[in-house]
Design a protein around this motif. Structure first.
Motif, short mmCIF file in Angstrom:
data_model
loop_
_atom_site.label_atom_id
_atom_site.label_comp_id
_atom_site.label_asym_id
_atom_site.label_seq_id
_atom_site.Cartn_x
_atom_site.Cartn_y
_atom_site.Cartn_z
N GLY A 99 0.61 -1.13 -0.11
CA GLY A 99 -0.06 -0.07 -0.12
C GLY A 99 0.83 1.24 -0.02
N TRP A 100 2.13 1.04 -0.25
CA TRP A 100 2.94 2.21 -0.08
C TRP A 100 3.23 2.81 -1.52
CZ3 TRP A 100 7.15 -0.99 2.83
CH2 TRP A 100 6.55 -1.26 4.27
N GLY A 101 2.75 2.24 -2.42
CA GLY A 101 2.73 2.73 -3.91
C GLY A 101 3.63 1.96 -4.85
N ARG A 102 3.67 2.16 -6.23
CA ARG A 102 4.56 1.48 -6.90
C ARG A 102 5.32 2.43 -7.66
NH1 ARG A 102 2.90 -4.06 -6.75
NH2 ARG A 102 3.89 -4.70 -8.66
N GLY A 103 5.36 2.58 -8.90
CA GLY A 103 6.15 3.91 -9.49
C GLY A 103 7.67 3.73 -9.21
N SER A 104 7.74 4.95 -8.41
CA SER A 104 9.31 5.19 -8.22
C SER A 104 9.60 4.63 -7.03
CB SER A 104 9.64 6.66 -8.08
OG SER A 104 8.57 7.36 -7.23
N GLN A 105 8.66 3.59 -6.25
CA GLN A 105 9.01 3.05 -4.87
C GLN A 105 10.22 1.89 -5.23
OE1 GLN A 105 7.72 5.41 -2.28
NE2 GLN A 105 7.89 3.09 -1.45
N PRO A 106 11.07 1.53 -4.46
CA PRO A 106 12.14 0.41 -4.66
C PRO A 106 11.25 -0.89 -4.72
CG PRO A 106 12.23 1.23 -2.52
CD PRO A 106 11.36 2.21 -3.10
#
Length: 277
Positions: free
Chosen positions: A112-119
């Motif tokens: 739930g912390w997000g995707r995209g530029s997340q590691p």
């Protein structure tokens, strides 16, 4: 000062692959042309959506520390040739491209912390190797996990202190449990903190990073030429750099840990090396 240039697909020397990827590539491979090998300090990508890489120079350094039995004894390692390494940890956006292409078999849980530029996290060592094979086939270049020696050499960026920025963890330098007054206790977008002297981000904290080597309890018989240590407890592979879930001592440049190669733990990710010759 690091000199920064930008090179795109087809602008670097061709690199033949030594293995066939265990999948059929759905996309169109990038056309390869013969061009000079990039110089140390140069920053480039092999395709518009590929990871950004920086060329690290050859050199010698003292690997390890006397802080723990696992990091002892310190020993001199020679990195004979320059290599390109990811400036950032592989992101969910980059991972999702592999999954969409049918090569990477897990989506990875972003909690739930997000995707995209997340590691990308929740990735096993085996998964990371599949990604490396996929992007190698896609680009026609040789990508792989860094050796443990290459990783520490790049993370130190010529420094000998506990962290590349100094002896103490300080504040605002990394993402770990006690790296700041208000720890996030979760991964944050790659590149959220300043880079080290080679231009690499997040070599301390954020996501633990897989390297190629088998686990050994100390460095008594470790290679001194920068190569991967392929003997020892090879059911477990080495992780470097610490994570958002660890204390600062595990984010030190010399600190090391291990995990079973097929386990997808929620704090584990990776970055890649791209060979130049």
């Amino acid at each position: 000062m690091i000199l920064i240039y930008l090179f795109f697909a087809g602008h670097l020397a061709a690199m033949p692959l030594d293995t066939k990827a265990p999948f059929e590539l759905r996309g169109t491979p990038v056309a390869i042309t013969q061009q000079p090998v990039p110089l140390p300090g140069e920053v480039f990508r092999d395709c518009p959506d590929c990871p950004e890489l920086v060329v690290v120079p050859a050199g010698d350094f003292e690997m390890g520390s006397r802080e723990t039995p696992y990091t002892s004894p310190p020993h001199r390692v020679s990195i004979a040739a320059s290599f390109a390494i990811g400036r950032r940890e592989i992101t969910f956006a980059e991972w999702d491209a592999c999954a969409n292409d049918g090569a990477c078999k897990t989506r990875g849980d972003d909690h739930g912390w997000g995707r995209g530029s997340q590691p990308v996290i929740g990735i096993s060592w085996e998964d990371a190797r599949v990604f490396a094979a996929w992007i190698s086939q896609k680009t026609g270049r040789k990508y792989r996990l860094p050796t443990e020696a290459e990783w520490e050499y790049a993370a130190r960026a010529g420094t000998t202190s506990t962290f590349w920025w100094g002896k103490d963890i300080g504040r605002g330098n990394a993402n770990c449990e006690d790296c700041d007054a208000t720890a996030s206790h979760k991964a944050v977008p790659v590149g959220s903190f300043r880079p080290n002297g080679f231009g690499l981000y997040d070599t301390s904290g954020n996501a633990y990073e897989w390297v190629e080597d088998c686990w050994n309890d100390n460095y008594a018989k470790a290679p001194k030429d920068g190569s991967a240590w392929v003997t020892g407890q090879c059911g477990q592979k080495v992780l470097r750099g610490g994570s958002f879930a660890n204390k600062a001592n595990l984010a030190a440049s010399a600190a090391r840990f291990r995990y079973d190669l097929d386990v997808r733990y929620y704090a584990n990710g990776f970055r890649l090396v791209r060979e130049l010759q």
